[in-house]
Design an enzyme around this catalytic site. Structure first.
Site, PDB file in Angstrom:
ATOM      1  N   GLY A 157       0.856  -1.194   0.000  1.00 24.52           N
ATOM      2  CA  GLY A 157       0.000   0.000   0.000  1.00 24.52           C
ATOM      3  C   GLY A 157       0.884   1.233   0.000  1.00 24.52           C
ATOM      4  O   GLY A 157       2.071   1.169  -0.345  1.00 24.52           O
ATOM      5  N   ARG A 158       0.305   2.348   0.456  1.00 22.85           N
ATOM      6  CA  ARG A 158       1.046   3.619   0.418  1.00 22.85           C
ATOM      7  C   ARG A 158       2.373   3.532   1.172  1.00 22.85           C
ATOM      8  O   ARG A 158       3.403   3.978   0.682  1.00 22.85           O
ATOM      9  CB  ARG A 158       0.232   4.726   1.073  1.00 22.85           C
ATOM     10  N   ILE A 159       2.330   2.975   2.391  1.00 29.43           N
ATOM     11  CA  ILE A 159       3.552   2.974   3.200  1.00 29.43           C
ATOM     12  C   ILE A 159       4.567   1.979   2.631  1.00 29.43           C
ATOM     13  O   ILE A 159       5.762   2.281   2.539  1.00 29.43           O
ATOM     14  CB  ILE A 159       3.232   2.708   4.688  1.00 29.43           C
ATOM     15  N   SER A 181      -3.928  -8.126  -3.286  1.00 28.77           N
ATOM     16  CA  SER A 181      -4.529  -7.852  -4.598  1.00 28.77           C
ATOM     17  C   SER A 181      -3.467  -7.198  -5.484  1.00 28.77           C
ATOM     18  O   SER A 181      -2.525  -6.580  -4.983  1.00 28.77           O
ATOM     19  CB  SER A 181      -5.724  -6.910  -4.432  1.00 28.77           C
ATOM     20  N   ALA A 241       3.866  -1.897  11.226  1.00 28.66           N
ATOM     21  CA  ALA A 241       2.453  -1.973  10.829  1.00 28.66           C
ATOM     22  C   ALA A 241       1.565  -2.084  12.062  1.00 28.66           C
ATOM     23  O   ALA A 241       1.143  -1.066  12.618  1.00 28.66           O
ATOM     24  CB  ALA A 241       2.260  -3.138   9.873  1.00 28.66           C
ATOM     25  N   ARG A 242       1.297  -3.300  12.483  1.00 23.26           N
ATOM     26  CA  ARG A 242       0.527  -3.518  13.698  1.00 23.26           C
ATOM     27  C   ARG A 242       1.116  -4.713  14.440  1.00 23.26           C
ATOM     28  O   ARG A 242       1.538  -5.707  13.823  1.00 23.26           O
ATOM     29  CB  ARG A 242      -0.943  -3.806  13.373  1.00 23.26           C
ATOM     30  N   GLU A 271       0.242  -3.437  23.332  1.00 18.99           N
ATOM     31  CA  GLU A 271       0.901  -2.186  23.733  1.00 18.99           C
ATOM     32  C   GLU A 271       0.229  -1.579  24.959  1.00 18.99           C
ATOM     33  O   GLU A 271      -1.003  -1.626  25.044  1.00 18.99           O
ATOM     34  CB  GLU A 271       0.831  -1.169  22.575  1.00 18.99           C
ATOM     35  N   HIS A 289       6.240   2.719  19.372  1.00 17.78           N
ATOM     36  CA  HIS A 289       5.208   3.146  18.403  1.00 17.78           C
ATOM     37  C   HIS A 289       5.408   4.612  17.981  1.00 17.78           C
ATOM     38  O   HIS A 289       4.554   5.472  18.230  1.00 17.78           O
ATOM     39  CB  HIS A 289       3.802   2.938  18.979  1.00 17.78           C
TER      40      HIS A 289
HETATM   41  C1  DGY Z   1      -1.529   4.756  12.658  1.00 13.73           C
HETATM   42  O1  DGY Z   1      -1.894   5.804  12.168  1.00 13.73           O
HETATM   43  O2  DGY Z   1      -2.073   3.692  12.382  1.00 13.73           O
HETATM   44  C2  DGY Z   1      -0.408   4.823  13.633  1.00 13.73           C
HETATM   45  O3  DGY Z   1       0.099   3.570  13.903  1.00 13.73           O
HETATM   46  C3  DGY Z   1      -0.891   5.467  14.905  1.00 13.73           C
HETATM   47  O4  DGY Z   1      -2.068   4.855  15.256  1.00 13.73           O
END
Ligand code: DGY
Length: 323
Positions: A157-159, A181, A241-242, A271, A289
């Site tokens: 994606g964008r990032i 995709s 990411a997460r 977290e 984070h």
């Molecule tokens: C996001 O924008 O998803 C960053 O991780 C902060 O929540």
């Protein structure tokens, strides 16, 4: 006419809080503590809008309040896996996020982590601060070269694309990626990136694996023991990411047993708690984070959230409506 009442679950940059106060009745969380489920429920019942962040768990239990007054959840952040979007929709609550504005800074931080772990910057910094540095020598804290290596991206994606550009143009890296995709050709313009058919194909070939897929049920523990074992032993895992995308216990095992060489993490499963096994390992860089944590981006996120809020109360479709 009375002004809409909005609850900010955390403190925002002062400039944005001021802008919000010009149009809304703003309820601030003065001491900036993470709100409990009960406090979130109270906010849903007492305000017209809730302005959330990643530190709020807005799950089905929280959303099950009797009569929510709030009709919109304006999230300050691009990721929204901390919100049960289906439950919000079922209650007639609109959800928005803040894409785009944090792309560059999050990509910068992914590169920071790559460089820190490969070049052993965290270890070096700890050594200097401990007064344990005995001076230059050919064998001291020898790391791994970043330039020219293979970068594997999970999620384009964008990032992911912003990381690819930095890695390719700045460090001459070869880029591979897996995206669920197909990525439209125009989004890959100027990039020489090879699409892979599976996550495993990326893992087997990459010297650095960087995660850029959403969190939540679909990708929970995408990086588990089996997948970590698919990586090369000299490879590094980067996660901006997460946290839930990585099984932290499995990662601690992989790092402690030489299954992979190292990891750079900015996000965690629970977290601000971090798996104990990671805290004592030298071959992992742990950041709190910080992906979007620059003055420019945090203000940008606030203004973007405000655009969504304004659109909602003007009766327009918020530009970043996700549900
Ligand atoms: C996001 O924008 O998803 C960053 O991780 C902060 O929540």
């Amino acid at each position: 006419m009375s002004r809409p009442r909005i609850v900010l679950t955390r403190r925002w940059p002062a400039a944005v809080e001021q802008r919000l106060a010009e149009r809304y009745e703003v309820v601030l969380n003065e001491d900036d503590h993470p709100l409990s489920p009960d406090e979130l429920r109270d906010a849903l019942m007492s305000a017209d809008a809730l302005l959330t962040t990643v530190s709020d768990r807005v799950d089905a239990g929280v959303l099950a309040v009797d009569a929510p007054r709030a009709k919109v959840l304006v999230n300050y952040g691009v990721g929204f896996n901390h919100i049960d979007v289906a439950a919000a929709t079922a209650r007639g609550i609109v959800v928005t996020n803040t894409p785009d504005v944090l792309t560059d800074c999050t990509a910068d931080l992914a590169l920071t982590l790559m460089l820190m772990i490969a070049r052993r910057a965290g270890e070096g910094e700890r050594e200097v601060r401990a007064g344990a540095w005995s001076g230059w020598r050919p064998t001291h804290l020898v790391g791994s070269r970043v330039s020219g290596k293979v970068l594997g991206l999970i999620g384009m994606g964008r990032i992911g694309r912003a990381v690819a550009r930095r890695a390719q143009l700045g460090f001459g890296m070869q880029v591979l990626y897996y995206n669920r995709s197909p990525v439209p050709a125009n989004e890959l313009e100027g990039l020489d990136a090879r699409a892979c058919h599976s996550v495993e194909e990326v893992l087997a070939a990459a010297d650095f694996v960087s995660l850029h897929c959403p969190g939540g049920v679909t990708n929970r523990h995408l990086m588990n023991r089996e997948r970590l074992a698919h990586m090369q032993r000299h490879a590094f895992l980067i996660n901006t990411a997460r946290g839930d995308v990585v099984d932290e216990a499995a990662l601690a095992w992989a790092l402690a047993n030489g299954i992979i060489a190292g990891a750079g993490l900015d996000v965690y499963e629970a977290e601000p708690r971090i798996h104990e096994g990671l805290l004592t390992l030298p071959n992992v860089v742990l950041l709190p984070h910080l992906g979007s944590a620059t003055e420019e981006t945090r203000v940008g996120m606030g203004l973007r959230a405000m655009q969504n809020l304004d659109a909602f109360f003007d009766g327009r479709v918020p530009p970043d409506r996700v549900a």
